[in-house]
Enzyme design. Structure first.
Site, short mmCIF file in Angstrom:
data_model
loop_
_atom_site.label_atom_id
_atom_site.label_comp_id
_atom_site.label_asym_id
_atom_site.label_seq_id
_atom_site.Cartn_x
_atom_site.Cartn_y
_atom_site.Cartn_z
N GLY A 288 27.76 121.16 -104.33
CA GLY A 288 28.84 120.20 -104.46
C GLY A 288 28.47 119.10 -105.44
N GLY A 289 28.08 117.96 -104.91
CA GLY A 289 27.83 116.76 -105.72
C GLY A 289 26.96 116.99 -106.95
CD GLU B 166 29.25 125.19 -98.82
OE1 GLU B 166 28.65 124.82 -99.85
OE2 GLU B 166 30.42 124.83 -98.55
CG ASN C 111 33.50 123.11 -104.14
OD1 ASN C 111 34.49 122.76 -104.79
ND2 ASN C 111 33.50 123.12 -102.81
CD1 TRP C 112 32.10 121.04 -110.38
CD2 TRP C 112 33.37 119.86 -111.80
NE1 TRP C 112 31.44 120.99 -111.59
CE2 TRP C 112 32.20 120.27 -112.48
CE3 TRP C 112 34.32 119.13 -112.51
CZ2 TRP C 112 31.95 119.95 -113.82
CZ3 TRP C 112 34.08 118.82 -113.84
CH2 TRP C 112 32.90 119.21 -114.49
CE LYS C 113 32.32 119.85 -101.71
NZ LYS C 113 31.64 119.34 -100.53
CB SER D 71 22.43 118.16 -98.93
OG SER D 71 23.42 117.32 -98.33
CD GLU E 13 34.57 119.36 -98.34
OE1 GLU E 13 35.11 119.60 -99.43
OE2 GLU E 13 33.37 119.02 -98.23
N GLY F 64 27.24 117.04 -98.18
CA GLY F 64 27.42 115.67 -98.64
C GLY F 64 26.66 114.63 -97.84
CG HIS G 135 34.59 124.20 -98.75
ND1 HIS G 135 34.55 123.00 -98.08
CD2 HIS G 135 33.47 124.25 -99.52
CE1 HIS G 135 33.44 122.36 -98.43
NE2 HIS G 135 32.76 123.09 -99.31
O1 LIG Z 1 30.39 121.72 -99.82
C1 LIG Z 1 29.53 121.96 -100.65
C2 LIG Z 1 29.78 122.94 -101.71
O2 LIG Z 1 30.91 123.72 -101.43
C3 LIG Z 1 28.23 121.25 -100.66
O3 LIG Z 1 28.44 119.95 -101.06
P1 LIG Z 1 27.17 119.00 -101.39
O4 LIG Z 1 26.27 119.80 -102.30
O5 LIG Z 1 27.76 117.81 -102.06
O6 LIG Z 1 26.52 118.72 -100.09
#
Ligand SMILES: O=C(CO)COP(=O)(O)O
Length: 252
Positions: free
Chosen positions: A234-235, A168, A12-14, A213, A100, A174, A98
């Site tokens: 994510g990251g 999640e 997920n590149w957000k 994470s 977010e 993050g 998600h």
């Molecule tokens: O929200 C995430 C993937 O959708 C997880 O993000 P991180 O891997 O950056 O913690």
């Protein structure tokens, strides 16, 4: 009953990535044929990159998708994109619910279920996210919250081929924090049991991803937990090297 579930690693590149990020994705696509039999890969870039990534992956098998969609197919909804538009742009999947979106955009389980139904209508794989906040975990309500989100967000028409669940925990996203292996095992067992209760034996065939994470350094441990069928990253999904390392940990 045990059911073989092919691991799935999704990135997920957000709100990250410009046209200049394409080489990272092209590198992922290039490495994929060698591991394709063992793991499914999905990448969710920002919507601006969906078409170019879909073109870049053609034939290689990496599924690209969107990070959200509107429940309706079209209409006066400024700024939104529909599941049909995602498919039209070359997408094969969409993330819904998600944390977010649940948090920053006040999305409810009811809305998320409508978005998941839109994914099914457009023949996209829906990745439905659930997860508790730090307060909810500390007060012992994590499973209750996840159970309520699952019940409210998954459409009755969900099937293992069309819907993926991603657990999640909000406090792990993050932050560099992850639940213990025992906590991950407990929550994934709970999700599996809830799926089996609602969908019968079919519930055992859904893939349930862990997210929050996930890094190359902890992926092997997290992905080895029973009922963890892959990761939503994510990251660490922004760079081909780290994303591919996690993908390889899913079947090692
Ligand atoms: O929200 C995430 C993937 O959708 C997880 O993000 P991180 O891997 O950056 O913690």
């Amino acid at each position: 009953m045990t059911v073989a579930r092919k691991p799935l690693v999704a990135g997920n590149w957000k709100m990250h990535g410009l046209a200049s990020s394409a080489p990272e994705f092209v590198q992922m696509v290039g490495a994929y044929p060698a591991i394709k039999d063992k793991v499914d890969l999905m990448v969710f870039p920002p919507a601006t990159l969906l078409t170019s990534f879909a073109t870049a992956t053609r034939g290689a098998g990496v599924i690209v998708g969107a990070q959200d969609c509107h429940p309706e197919a079209s209409g006066a909804f400024t700024g939104d994109i529909s599941a049909e538009m995602v498919r039209d742009a070359g997408g094969g999947a969409v993330i819904v619910g998600h944390s977010e979106r649940r948090g920053d955009h006040r999305e409810t389980d009811q809305l998320i279920r409508a978005k998941a139904k839109a994914a099914l209508r457009a023949k996209l794989i829906g990745v439905v996210c659930v997860g508790e906040t730090e307060d909810e975990r500390k007060s012992g309500r994590a499973l209750e919250v996840v159970g309520r989100q699952l019940a409210g967000s998954l459409p009755d028409e969900s099937s293992p081929e069309t819907i993926v669940v991603a657990y999640e925990p909000v406090w792990a996203i993050g932050t560099g924090l992850t639940p213990t292996v025992d906590e991950v095992a407990e929550t994934h067992r709970f999700i599996r049991d809830e799926l089996a209760r609602r969908f019968g034996d079919t519930g055992r065939a859904f893939r349930v991803l862990y997210g929050g994470s996930v890094k190359p350094g902890n992926a092997a441990e997290l992905l080895a937990v029973a009922d963890v069928d892959g990761a939503l990253v994510g990251g660490a999904s922004l760079k081909a090297e780290s994303f591919l390392a996690i993908a390889r940990a899913a079947f090692a």
